[in-house]
Design an enzyme around this catalytic site. Structure first.
Site, PDB file in Angstrom:
ATOM      1  CD  GLU A   4      -2.927   0.356   5.116  1.00  0.00           C
ATOM      2  OE1 GLU A   4      -2.500  -0.180   6.154  1.00  0.00           O
ATOM      3  OE2 GLU A   4      -2.877  -0.153   3.990  1.00  0.00           O
ATOM      4  CB  CYS A  60      -1.601  -3.377   7.198  1.00  0.00           C
ATOM      5  SG  CYS A  60      -2.569  -3.721   5.735  1.00  0.00           S
TER       6      CYS A  60
HETATM    7  P1  NDP Z   1       8.903   1.682   5.861  1.00  0.00           P
HETATM    8  O1  NDP Z   1       8.013   2.737   6.380  1.00  0.00           O
HETATM    9  O2  NDP Z   1      10.342   1.783   6.151  1.00  0.00           O
HETATM   10  O3  NDP Z   1       8.756   1.561   4.296  1.00  0.00           O
HETATM   11  C1  NDP Z   1       7.535   1.704   3.613  1.00  0.00           C
HETATM   12  C2  NDP Z   1       7.796   2.250   2.224  1.00  0.00           C
HETATM   13  O4  NDP Z   1       8.341   3.556   2.341  1.00  0.00           O
HETATM   14  C3  NDP Z   1       8.811   1.443   1.451  1.00  0.00           C
HETATM   15  O5  NDP Z   1       8.459   1.455   0.089  1.00  0.00           O
HETATM   16  C4  NDP Z   1      10.091   2.219   1.662  1.00  0.00           C
HETATM   17  O6  NDP Z   1      11.040   2.004   0.649  1.00  0.00           O
HETATM   18  C5  NDP Z   1       9.559   3.627   1.606  1.00  0.00           C
HETATM   19  N1  NDP Z   1      10.426   4.610   2.198  1.00  0.00           N
HETATM   20  C6  NDP Z   1      11.162   4.525   3.317  1.00  0.00           C
HETATM   21  N2  NDP Z   1      11.807   5.682   3.533  1.00  0.00           N
HETATM   22  C7  NDP Z   1      11.484   6.511   2.533  1.00  0.00           C
HETATM   23  C8  NDP Z   1      11.856   7.850   2.185  1.00  0.00           C
HETATM   24  N3  NDP Z   1      12.674   8.543   2.935  1.00  0.00           N
HETATM   25  N4  NDP Z   1      11.339   8.381   1.072  1.00  0.00           N
HETATM   26  C9  NDP Z   1      10.491   7.679   0.297  1.00  0.00           C
HETATM   27  N5  NDP Z   1      10.117   6.418   0.558  1.00  0.00           N
HETATM   28  C10 NDP Z   1      10.591   5.841   1.674  1.00  0.00           C
HETATM   29  O7  NDP Z   1       8.318   0.364   6.364  1.00  0.00           O
HETATM   30  P2  NDP Z   1       8.843  -1.114   6.107  1.00  0.00           P
HETATM   31  O8  NDP Z   1       8.258  -1.566   4.815  1.00  0.00           O
HETATM   32  O9  NDP Z   1      10.306  -1.232   6.261  1.00  0.00           O
HETATM   33  O10 NDP Z   1       8.161  -1.813   7.317  1.00  0.00           O
HETATM   34  C11 NDP Z   1       8.574  -1.425   8.614  1.00  0.00           C
HETATM   35  C12 NDP Z   1       7.417  -1.529   9.559  1.00  0.00           C
HETATM   36  O11 NDP Z   1       6.296  -0.789   9.096  1.00  0.00           O
HETATM   37  C13 NDP Z   1       6.881  -2.911   9.746  1.00  0.00           C
HETATM   38  O12 NDP Z   1       7.654  -3.636  10.621  1.00  0.00           O
HETATM   39  C14 NDP Z   1       5.520  -2.613  10.270  1.00  0.00           C
HETATM   40  O13 NDP Z   1       5.576  -2.365  11.641  1.00  0.00           O
HETATM   41  C15 NDP Z   1       5.121  -1.370   9.557  1.00  0.00           C
HETATM   42  N6  NDP Z   1       4.231  -1.630   8.424  1.00  0.00           N
HETATM   43  C16 NDP Z   1       2.923  -1.403   8.617  1.00  0.00           C
HETATM   44  C17 NDP Z   1       2.035  -1.633   7.626  1.00  0.00           C
HETATM   45  C18 NDP Z   1       0.617  -1.319   7.840  1.00  0.00           C
HETATM   46  O14 NDP Z   1      -0.078  -1.069   6.900  1.00  0.00           O
HETATM   47  N7  NDP Z   1       0.124  -1.324   9.058  1.00  0.00           N
HETATM   48  C19 NDP Z   1       2.425  -2.181   6.327  1.00  0.00           C
HETATM   49  C20 NDP Z   1       3.841  -2.413   6.233  1.00  0.00           C
HETATM   50  C21 NDP Z   1       4.701  -2.111   7.241  1.00  0.00           C
HETATM   51  P3  NDP Z   1      12.329   1.086   0.892  1.00  0.00           P
HETATM   52  O15 NDP Z   1      11.835  -0.277   1.122  1.00  0.00           O
HETATM   53  O16 NDP Z   1      13.075   1.233  -0.383  1.00  0.00           O
HETATM   54  O17 NDP Z   1      13.037   1.653   2.068  1.00  0.00           O
END
Ligand code: NDP
Length: 676
Positions: A258, A297
């Site tokens: 998602e 989201c």
């Molecule tokens: P990320 O995709 O960076 O992070 C989402 C999750 O993935 C976090 O728990 C993060 O952990 C984890 N993660 C990141 N890299 C890895 C990896 N290599 N291996 C395993 N887990 C990983 O998104 P953000 O939360 O930083 O948000 C960034 C953007 O994503 C927002 O600005 C928005 O645009 C979008 N977003 C969209 C959503 C939606 O449902 N539409 C919901 C939330 C965000 P960690 O925090 O430790 O890096």
């Protein structure tokens, strides 16, 4: 200042941050407050612990045991929710935002607990669909069964809902019988950690059912197998990177995603200024822009309105936004708090600038806005920003750039076809809403847009008082969407549980299918009851226990008496010539309900006993008409038993009526509540 140490819970022990820990700052003050992560986390031991301890323990429980556990967990979190509210302010969220995250998460657990008890069996195998007749004589049948995956679910969650984001995935996972390893986003993981502690301290969860990674996952994903599931929420960039890893592809590891979504809200052509729909639209847009500071989201990113209404809408939405107090989320007067971190603030401002190349900013200035009770520079504050795109047909960025904050773009449409085209330009989203009082417009928009959106939300004057809001994913309904939204699906009631189960087509004889599914299948062995089954308690009844009634002849007098008594003098029962002219009947026939009533008279045991009530009848089919002079007899078999509470359970009986030639006359399933 000492930093809070946000721990992981791995293989039964709490592990403090260590080498590789990341600093977490308050969203409101920017001050360092905690650290999380430990490069030395033994992820192999975590996976092993889940697979060898958590999985077997959960699979030994029935669906109902697990549902009761989920309910108890929800109650436990509810008892401690004030503590969760208190620490959540540092994420930038207001008290109203906490209700969505914390109370919303608890509510989701309750819904899954209740659905699990009502819609899943009190056993270990979920039957998907009906028995399939694969042979002429019914000795070889088919049935789809669902059983829990024998691995672990790795949940990777976004920063915006540290509690709901965990619980909306955890409830269906536990209900399925699968252990979970939860990895919250680091920026807000201190709230998730506190909630995990509440659940673990309750002692309700079997050992290994729930583990937590605060910080990075290390090489956990590279150690998954075909029995494991990854459920991800976050950015498309991360999702694509993780799901395309060779190990994930080579092992066909389930990856539910998602991710980004350019959700739209459409104002119907009928909703002119002065209508309840126009006001409702303004209210919904304002709420979606400002709740969680737009970090949802499902938030409305594109506002699609009839061209003629665009100026009035800009004015009305701006007026509401102007009244939105931005500030310290802990203050009661604050309506919108901060973004989760300085890096999110940078990101939102960058994305807003990208949108600004194709659209004019008509409200909100990030260089000039006031913040109550906090420092606008130190905290991750941004003002709500409304853009107007005058040429949405040639624009591209407004349809593909997700500024994950209080940012939305308004654009005009010429007619419904154009509105549909614009909504679909998001190339797949979680939700689109339509505010209209015109059912024909609603249908046209639904048929044009449904394939591009995971959820369509219609609202108007009739539903607005009870409607749940454009942005609220509900546990009963699917949450997910095609294309840009990740192509995944979560929740949707029991559908969400199926992501953690394997569907298997099982083929075999009626006895084999009965033994596997726990439901009696027609053609399987009939067990002779030691006494009339209506005299036997819920716990004593055995699947397959059967009685055969004596037969009873139907007379013309029976038919006429029934017709007179009930008033059902339909010609097929009363008029020989008219009935004979009907291709279904040989002449006058007995009422179907007369047959059912006589059937009850044939199988019932009249004295007070464990049968408390007849609660329904499913799947009734009349196969062959019965004429005066024919006789009927009944077979009654215990098909399925479902415990309901301490006092009684539901028994589903398979019932057939046959005539003097042993031909099937009617078939149905009878439901009774039987005392324990
Ligand atoms: P990320 O995709 O960076 O992070 C989402 C999750 O993935 C976090 O728990 C993060 O952990 C984890 N993660 C990141 N890299 C890895 C990896 N290599 N291996 C395993 N887990 C990983 O998104 P953000 O939360 O930083 O948000 C960034 C953007 O994503 C927002 O600005 C928005 O645009 C979008 N977003 C969209 C959503 C939606 O449902 N539409 C919901 C939330 C965000 P960690 O925090 O430790 O890096």
């Amino acid at each position: 200042m000492t930093l809070q140490q946000i721990e992981s819970f791995a293989a039964g022990a709490w592990i403090a941050p260590g080498e590789g820990a990341r600093l977490i700052r308050s969203a409101v003050t920017g001050a360092p407050m905690a650290e999380a992560g430990n490069d030395a986390l033994d992820v192999a031991a975590m996976l092993d612990h889940a697979r060898s301890r958590g999985g077997p323990a959960l699979r030994a429980m029935s669906f109902h045991d697990r549902a009761r556990m989920i309910k108890a967990l929800a109650i436990e979190i509810g008892k401690h929710k004030q503590a969760l509210y208190d620490i959540s302010f540092a994420t930038g969220a207001t008290q109203k935002d906490h209700l969505i995250d914390i109370d919303g998460g608890i509510g989701t657990m309750f819904v899954f607990a209740s659905k699990g008890r009502r819609e899943l069996p009190d056993g270990h195998v979920y039957l998907d669909g009906d028995v399939e007749q694969l042979s002429r004589n019914g000795t070889f049948l088919g049935q789809h069964i669902c059983t829990p995956m024998q691995g672990v679910a790795v949940h990777i969650n976004a920063f915006n809902f540290p509690v709901w984001g965990m619980l909306e995935k955890l409830a269906p996972t536990l209900l399925a019988g699968v252990p979970a390893i939860v990895k919250p986003a680091t920026a807000s993981c201190y709230v998730t950690e506190a909630c995990v502690r509440i659940m673990l301290q309750s002692g309700l969860l079997p050992d290994g059912a729930l583990q937590l990674v605060s910080g990075g996952l290390g090489d956990m994903l590279g150690r998954l197998s075909c029995q494991d599931v990854v459920s991800f929420t976050g950015s498309a960039w991360t999702a694509n990177k993780l799901r395309s890893a060779p190990h994930i592809i080579e092992n066909s590891i389930r990856f539910v995603s998602e991710q980004d979504s350019l959700n739209a809200s459409i104002l119907g052509p009928d909703a002119e200024p002065g209508t309840p729909e126009f006001d409702l639209f303004v209210k919904e847009v304002h709420r979606e822009m400002t709740t969680k500071a737009g970090q949802k989201c499902t938030a409305i990113r594109r506002i699609i309105a009839p061209e003629a209404q665009v100026p009035a809408l800009i004015e009305a939405i701006s007026a509401r936004l102007a009244k939105t107090t931005i500030g310290d989320p802990a203050l009661e007067s604050t309506r919108m708090g901060a973004l989760v971190s300085a890096s999110q603030k940078r990101d939102v401002l960058e994305q807003a600038a990208v949108i600004g190349r194709e659209a004019e900013r008509v409200f909100g200035d990030p260089e000039s806005f006031s913040v109550e009770g906090a420092d606008a520079e130190a905290g991750a504050f941004v003002p709500p920003m409304l853009f107007h795109c005058a040429d949405p047909d040639s624009a591209e960025r407004v349809h593909d750039t997700e500024a994950f904050g209080p940012v939305s773009t308004i654009m005009g449409y010429r007619d419904i076809g154009h509105a549909v085209e614009l909504a679909n330009k998001g190339m797949g989203s979680l939700v689109a809403s339509v505010i209209t009082h015109d059912p024909a417009a609603a249908r046209e928009i639904a048929l044009g847009t449904a394939a591009f959106h995971g959820r369509l939300y219609f609202n108007n004057r009739d539903s607005m008082k009870e409607s749940t809001g454009h942005g609220s994913p509900l546990p009963h309904m699917v949450h997910g969407g095609p294309g840009r939204a990740g192509g995944g699906e979560e929740m949707g009631g029991i559908r969400g549980v199926m992501h953690y189960m394997q569907r298997t087509a099982v083929q075999g004889s009626p006895d084999i299918l009965t033994a596997i599914g726990g439901n009696w299948v027609p053609g399987a062995k009939e067990l002779e009851a030691p006494a009339h089954p209506f005299t036997r308690k819920f716990g004593e009844l055995v699947i397959g226990e059967t009685i055969h009634s004596p037969s009873r002849q139907i007379t013309l007098a029976d038919i006429e008496q029934f017709a007179e008594f009930t008033g059902d003098t339909f010609y097929a029962h009363m008029d020989e010539d008219a009935a004979a002219a009907n291709p279904f009947f040989p002449g006058r026939v007995a009422h179907g309900y007369l047959l059912l009533s006589f059937a009850a008279g044939l199988f019932v045991e009249p004295n007070p006993g464990p049968v408390l009530a007849n609660t329904g009848l499913d799947g009734l089919r009349f196969m062959k008409p019965v004429s005066a002079g024919d006789s009927i007899k009944v077979r009654l078999t215990v098909k399925k038993k479902t415990g309901r509470n301490e006092e009684y359970g539901e028994v589903r009986w398979h019932v057939t009526l046959t005539n003097q030639e042993d031909e099937l006359v009617a078939e149905y399933e009878l439901l009774t509540m039987n005392a324990h």
